[in-house]
Write an enzyme that holds these catalytic residues in place. Structure first.
Site, PDB file in Angstrom:
ATOM      1  N   LYS A  89      -5.364 -10.107  -5.615  1.00 29.17           N
ATOM      2  CA  LYS A  89      -6.495 -10.276  -4.687  1.00 29.17           C
ATOM      3  C   LYS A  89      -7.619  -9.292  -5.025  1.00 29.17           C
ATOM      4  CE  LYS A  89      -6.564  -8.100  -0.625  1.00 29.17           C
ATOM      5  NZ  LYS A  89      -7.617  -7.706   0.316  1.00 29.17           N
ATOM      6  N   LYS A 128       0.820  -1.218   0.000  1.00 27.51           N
ATOM      7  CA  LYS A 128       0.000   0.000   0.000  1.00 27.51           C
ATOM      8  C   LYS A 128       0.851   1.264   0.000  1.00 27.51           C
ATOM      9  CE  LYS A 128      -4.366  -1.794   1.574  1.00 27.51           C
ATOM     10  NZ  LYS A 128      -5.553  -1.668   2.398  1.00 27.51           N
ATOM     11  N   LYS A 143     -11.197  -3.684  -2.580  1.00 25.74           N
ATOM     12  CA  LYS A 143     -12.138  -2.561  -2.723  1.00 25.74           C
ATOM     13  C   LYS A 143     -11.488  -1.377  -3.428  1.00 25.74           C
ATOM     14  CE  LYS A 143     -13.765  -3.111   1.978  1.00 25.74           C
ATOM     15  NZ  LYS A 143     -12.508  -2.963   2.740  1.00 25.74           N
TER      16      LYS A 143
END
Ligand code: AQP
Length: 340
Positions: A197, A115, A200
């Site tokens: 994966k 991230k 969202k």
């Protein structure tokens, strides 16, 4: 001592909940509400602000996620459903745990590496600290089991390490939690790129199937799902696109792998995509119908969340008070409890 098995899990209100969140986590949350369990489920908005959020949107998503959890079968009479920031003990215990967590442990977290790579220097200190806040969420409720998707496995291992370190330094304070990761559905992949994966925060509109997507949108997304240039339909992890579709099918229908392979023998990818789409449309129908009811009754949602936060505070505040006393915080704290 806690006589029932305590369960704790959380979900971020960071976007649209998708079938990965549902199959990996939320569906088993509902299934774990049994007589011998005490379940605590929270919408983790403090986690959400580790990346930039629009305040209005965040509040709306927090309510939407809570309503989806109710629609997915979380029963507020049997479980404690609450919003993380409504229970201030989470932030307070996270600070205490920060001070016993070695910096080096956090630098190994792969989710932070992924991230923060997207945000580089702009990544917040909160994003780095995310796993410690998660440890606080779990430890406050003395949770024995934490139902999560596979991507949270490393964070759960870190939580266990932090727990054991705290207990060693200050005496037995927290229950050492165990992850509960399903064998099937713990890692649903993106439809556009089955090597990633389902998430969202991915921008591609065909990446995720969202829990509130209308049937036509669900069908269209599956139609466009990435597969491969082969033809036979079987469970082979080296063919991630087809494997992912078959896994989604199996998770929604409850069939065995053999039954699914037999069903699709001699058929093509078009048939497979149509069948998976129908299984998902039907599987989500009850959730979507119940969501429509909950979303029209904001007063009921407020009441559930208010009651949930009050019940969560009773447990969380007690654990926090004990942790503070053991560490020696506050003027009246018992300084003798440090055992080293
Ligand atoms: N693709 C997935 N397959 C199975 N389980 C999944 N989970 C997430 N993605 C999958 C599980 O859902 C729970 C809630 O996740 P979260 O909202 O706390 O955060 P996340 O894991 O970071 O989920 P996302 O969807 O990838 O969100 P963003 O993009 O905001 O980071 C967890 O138990 C998780 O394991």
């Amino acid at each position: 001592m806690v006589s029932k098995v305590r369960v704790l899990s959380g979900i971020q209100p960071t976007g649209n909940l998708h079938i990965g969140n549902y199959l990996g986590a939320v569906r088993q949350w509902a299934a774990m509400q049994e007589d011998n369990t005490e379940c605590y489920y929270c919408v983790v908005d403090l986690h959400a602000i580790t990346v930039p959020q629009d305040p209005k949107e965040l509040r709306a998503k927090t309510r939407e996620v809570a309503a989806i959890l109710l629609a997915a079968g979380i029963d507020p009479k049997r479980s404690v459903l609450f919003v993380q920031s409504d229970v201030t003990a989470h932030a307070e215990l996270a600070w205490i745990l920060n001070c016993v967590t070695p910096f080096g442990w956090l630098t190994r977290m792969t989710q932070f590496k992924d991230k923060s790579a997207r945000q580089q220097e702009g990544a917040s200190a909160g994003l780095f600290d995310y796993p410690v806040l998660m440890a606080a969420d779990i430890l406050l409720y003395q949770a024995h089991k934490v139902p999560v998707g596979e991507d949270q496995k490393q964070h759960l291992e870190l939580t266990r390490d932090i727990t054991m370190r705290f207990n060693r330094l200050f005496g037995e304070t927290f229950t050492v939690p165990e992850p509960r990761i399903l064998e099937i559905g713990a890692r649903i992949m993106g439809l556009d790129d089955p090597t990633k994966k389902m998430s969202k925060s991915e921008a591609n509109a065909n990446h995720a199937v969202n829990l509130l997507d209308p049937p036509d949108v669900i069908r269209r997304k599956f139609q466009r799902a990435t597969t491969d240039s082969l033809t036979d339909i079987r469970f082979d992890e080296n063919r991630p696109g087809v494997f992912n579709l078959l896994t989604i099918c199996q998770s929604f229908t409850g069939e065995t792998q053999e039954a699914i392979v037999t069903r699709f023998a001699g058929k093509g990818y078009g048939d497979l995509k149509r069948a998976v789409a129908e299984a998902v449309v039907e599987g989500l129908r009850p959730l979507q119908e119940r969501y429509a009811v909950y979303s029209k009754d904001p007063a009921q949602l407020d009441a559930v969340l208010r009651d949930g936060a009050a019940r969560a505070r009773v447990v969380a505040d007690k654990t926090l008070a004990d942790a503070k006393r053991r560490v020696g915080l506050g003027a009246g704290a018992d300084q003798e409890s440090r055992v080293q």
